[in-house]
Scaffold this motif. Structure first.
Motif, PDB file in Angstrom:
ATOM      1  N   ILE A 116       5.057 -44.967  26.114  1.00  0.00           N
ATOM      2  CA  ILE A 116       3.902 -46.150  25.523  1.00  0.00           C
ATOM      3  C   ILE A 116       2.940 -46.652  25.692  1.00  0.00           C
ATOM      4  CG2 ILE A 116       4.320 -49.069  26.068  1.00  0.00           C
ATOM      5  CD1 ILE A 116       7.129 -48.870  27.497  1.00  0.00           C
ATOM      6  N   TYR A 169       9.604 -37.303  23.627  1.00  0.00           N
ATOM      7  CA  TYR A 169       9.819 -39.273  22.203  1.00  0.00           C
ATOM      8  C   TYR A 169       9.846 -38.752  21.150  1.00  0.00           C
ATOM      9  CZ  TYR A 169      10.031 -41.171  27.263  1.00  0.00           C
ATOM     10  OH  TYR A 169      10.586 -41.517  28.665  1.00  0.00           O
ATOM     11  N   MET A 205       9.811 -34.383  29.120  1.00  0.00           N
ATOM     12  CA  MET A 205      10.886 -35.123  28.230  1.00  0.00           C
ATOM     13  C   MET A 205      10.224 -35.742  27.211  1.00  0.00           C
ATOM     14  SD  MET A 205      12.912 -37.914  29.105  1.00  0.00           S
ATOM     15  CE  MET A 205      14.055 -38.934  27.855  1.00  0.00           C
ATOM     16  N   ASP A 251       6.946 -40.101  31.078  1.00  0.00           N
ATOM     17  CA  ASP A 251       8.540 -40.962  30.914  1.00  0.00           C
ATOM     18  C   ASP A 251       8.047 -41.344  30.222  1.00  0.00           C
ATOM     19  OD1 ASP A 251       5.870 -42.900  32.570  1.00  0.00           O
ATOM     20  OD2 ASP A 251       6.326 -42.017  34.579  1.00  0.00           O
ATOM     21  N   LEU A 252       8.864 -42.886  30.451  1.00  0.00           N
ATOM     22  CA  LEU A 252       8.369 -44.270  29.329  1.00  0.00           C
ATOM     23  C   LEU A 252       7.522 -44.635  29.229  1.00  0.00           C
ATOM     24  CD1 LEU A 252       9.722 -45.528  26.772  1.00  0.00           C
ATOM     25  CD2 LEU A 252      10.215 -47.359  28.090  1.00  0.00           C
ATOM     26  N   ASN A 253       6.543 -44.755  30.391  1.00  0.00           N
ATOM     27  CA  ASN A 253       5.568 -46.123  30.433  1.00  0.00           C
ATOM     28  C   ASN A 253       4.606 -44.745  30.063  1.00  0.00           C
ATOM     29  OD1 ASN A 253       6.306 -47.207  31.959  1.00  0.00           O
ATOM     30  ND2 ASN A 253       5.137 -46.727  34.242  1.00  0.00           N
ATOM     31  N   PRO A 269      13.670 -42.162  23.470  1.00  0.00           N
ATOM     32  CA  PRO A 269      13.998 -40.895  23.765  1.00  0.00           C
ATOM     33  C   PRO A 269      15.065 -39.677  22.733  1.00  0.00           C
ATOM     34  CG  PRO A 269      14.983 -42.501  24.420  1.00  0.00           C
ATOM     35  CD  PRO A 269      14.121 -43.067  23.844  1.00  0.00           C
TER      36      PRO A 269
END
Lengths: 419, 118
Positions: free
Chosen positions: B93, B3, B1, B88-90, B111
């Motif tokens: 971040i 970002y 993914m 993933d977003l974690n 994303p």
């Protein structure tokens, strides 16, 4: 098969829905990889139970049956769509491959409930969205119920939930319990959600009070679940704090709905059983020596709960606890509460000097409780004109009806002429 | 993914920053870029010239109009970006929080949208 048996089974399914639908959902979200698919699958599974259990009997492990049925139903749905779409066929195969029910079933289930809590309370979601999503998905409240409790239109709340689920999906917020390193920060966010939900119900002063009080009960239920799944000291402390505050609820308002302050409450109305639970939890959290602000506030509430009267309260120890709390959380509101405790311990004059020093700094200039605290101390010192002026300032700063009536009552007692 | 990490900072402060501080900051960016490249999470990254060099373009009724300056006047300005690969977003971040400007300005993490059939 008699109608009696069938209606017994239906009752059993209803009870199971109430007790276990959130656990089933939490696991299906993991197995199916999304909230919407999981919700559909869960409803399919309960519908299938209503169809087959009355004739085939209730399975030995109903929860496992519901989960695996939900999973099959989801795969079926994808298959049906797959006739038209090759991507869905691949998705169905993928699901079959990854979503075989694991052997250590119950452990995983508990983890799933934590995953659900931490995902709904993810810091990348807005504070409003965290509350809405937690009440909807973790507690299973209906959208209309939540909207009524927060006095917002149901459509607004529904949009908030849809948007939050969209962000979880599109930004790939993972369905995970945070790692040890991330846990303290992430747990704070979860606890804050619980705290806000509780306060929304506890300080309910407008709207449908009964519905709003349900929020406090829901926050306590959620607190118990969290403590059961993750017995961290601050989670225990927050549960204790909520139980101890909530125990005073029957004494906080008069039959006419008037606000009654702590020192004038009829303490025999306090919920003793809840206080006992709260006290035991405070001890447990303090013994960990890893406690924080929630446990300290609970410890303060515990001292109030144990005192027979306001005068018999251990104010010295309360002041000491506020000192520690101030070191952890330097906030003017905590300072104000500390000043009020000092006033009880060392007399109103000392307290007033502290309140005036806080007010002089300006941060609390528009906080009605700061002015009503000043008013109360002036009243006790016989400085009537100052008390009236401070109550009038407080009155101008609050719109909450019971608070306003309380201040107006005080003003009348002081002989002030209300305009 | 994938970002995109958009780096926002106050441009005006960069102009008045003493040389040692500027050098330290460049050093930190160098170290961050090297680290993320080695981890295999790096896709792309660039720093931008200040907003005074920006031109905003619109086409209306077939006509190109250009205006001097950025799309919107903001307190912090877009000064650069990293395109990263994260699970993933974690993880995104975590990575974004190590971009040096996160301590002085803000990093917006977005994303990358993948269209069906892509």
């Amino acid at each position: 098969m008699t109608g009696d048996v069938a209606s017994n089974v239906r009752e059993r399914i209803d009870a199971l829905y109430r007790s276990d639908s959130r656990r089933v959902l939490a696991t299906l979200i993991r197995l199916l990889g999304g909230f919407d698919a999981a919700e559909e699958a869960m409803h399919d599974a309960f519908t299938a139970a209503l169809d087959s259990w009355p004739s085939e009997g209730v399975p030995e492990n109903p929860r496992a049956w519901l989960i695996s049925t939900g999973r099959f139903k989801a795969i079926d749905r994808l298959r049906r769509g797959a006739r038209f779409d090759a991507a869905l066929a691949r998705a169905a195969e993928h699901l079959e491959a990854i979503a075989s029910p694991p052997s250590d079933f119950d452990d995983d289930l508990e983890d799933d409930r934590l995953r659900l809590i931490f995902t709904c309370c993810h810091p990348a979601l807005s504070a409003d969205a965290r509350i809405a999503l937690t009440l909807r998905e973790v507690c299973g409240l209906e959208t209309e119920q939540i909207a009524r409790a927060f006095l917002i239109p149901a459509t607004t709340l529904a949009q908030r939930i849809v948007r939050a689920k969209g962000k979880i999906r599109d930004a790939h917020i993972p369905y995970q319990v945070p790692s040890r390193a991330e846990l303290p920060g992430r747990l704070d966010v979860v606890l804050h959600v619980l705290y806000l939900v509780f306060n929304e119900g506890y300080s309910a002063t407008s709207g449908d009070n009964v519905v709003r009080h349900d929020l406090s009960a829901e926050a306590i239920r959620l607190g118990r679940l969290l403590v059961e799944l993750l017995p961290e000291p601050e989670a225990i402390g927050l549960l204790a704090l909520m139980l101890l505050h909530d125990a005073r609820r029957p004494a906080r308002t008069s039959a006419e709905g008037e606000l009654i302050l702590l020192d004038e409450q009829d303490r025999s109305l306090w919920n003793r059983e809840q206080i006992q639970q709260g006290l035991a939890l405070v001890d447990q959290a303090l013994a960990s020596r890893r406690f924080g602000p929630y446990t300290l506030q609970a410890a303060i509430a515990a001292l109030h709960a144990q005192a027979a009267t306001a005068a018999a309260t251990d104010w010295r120890q309360i002041v000491g606890l506020y000192d520690v709390l101030l070191r952890l959380e330097n906030s003017p509101v905590v300072e104000l509460n500390r000043a009020a405790a000092i006033a009880m311990h060392e007399g109103p004059e000392t307290g007033l000097a502290l309140v005036d020093a806080i007010l002089a700094r300006g941060e609390l200039a528009d906080y009605y409780l700061a002015h009503s605290a000043r008013a109360d101390l002036c009243r006790r010192l016989g400085r009537t004109q100052e008390a009236i002026a401070a109550y009038q300032r407080a009155l101008a700063l609050t719109t909450q009806a019971p608070e306003r009536r309380f201040i107006e009552r005080r003003l009348a007692e002081l002989g002030a002429h209300l305009v | 993914m994938k970002y995109l990490c958009l780096i926002y900072d106050e441009e005006s402060k960069r102009g008045t920053m003493p040389k040692e501080q500027m050098d330290a900051m460049m050093g930190e960016y160098g170290a961050f870029t090297e680290g993320i490249r080695k981890s295999g999470k790096y896709v792309a990254g660039e720093a931008l010239q200040p907003t005074q060099t920006a031109t905003t373009i619109r086409v209306r009724q077939g006509k190109i109009s250009t205006t001097d300056g950025p799309f919107a006047e903001t307190k912090e300005q877009l000064g650069g970006f990293y395109l990263i690969n994260a699970t993933d977003l974690n993880e995104a971040i975590q990575l974004a929080s190590r971009i040096p400007s996160a301590r002085t300005g803000s990093i917006e993490v977005r994303p990358i949208r993948v269209f069906d059939g892509q």
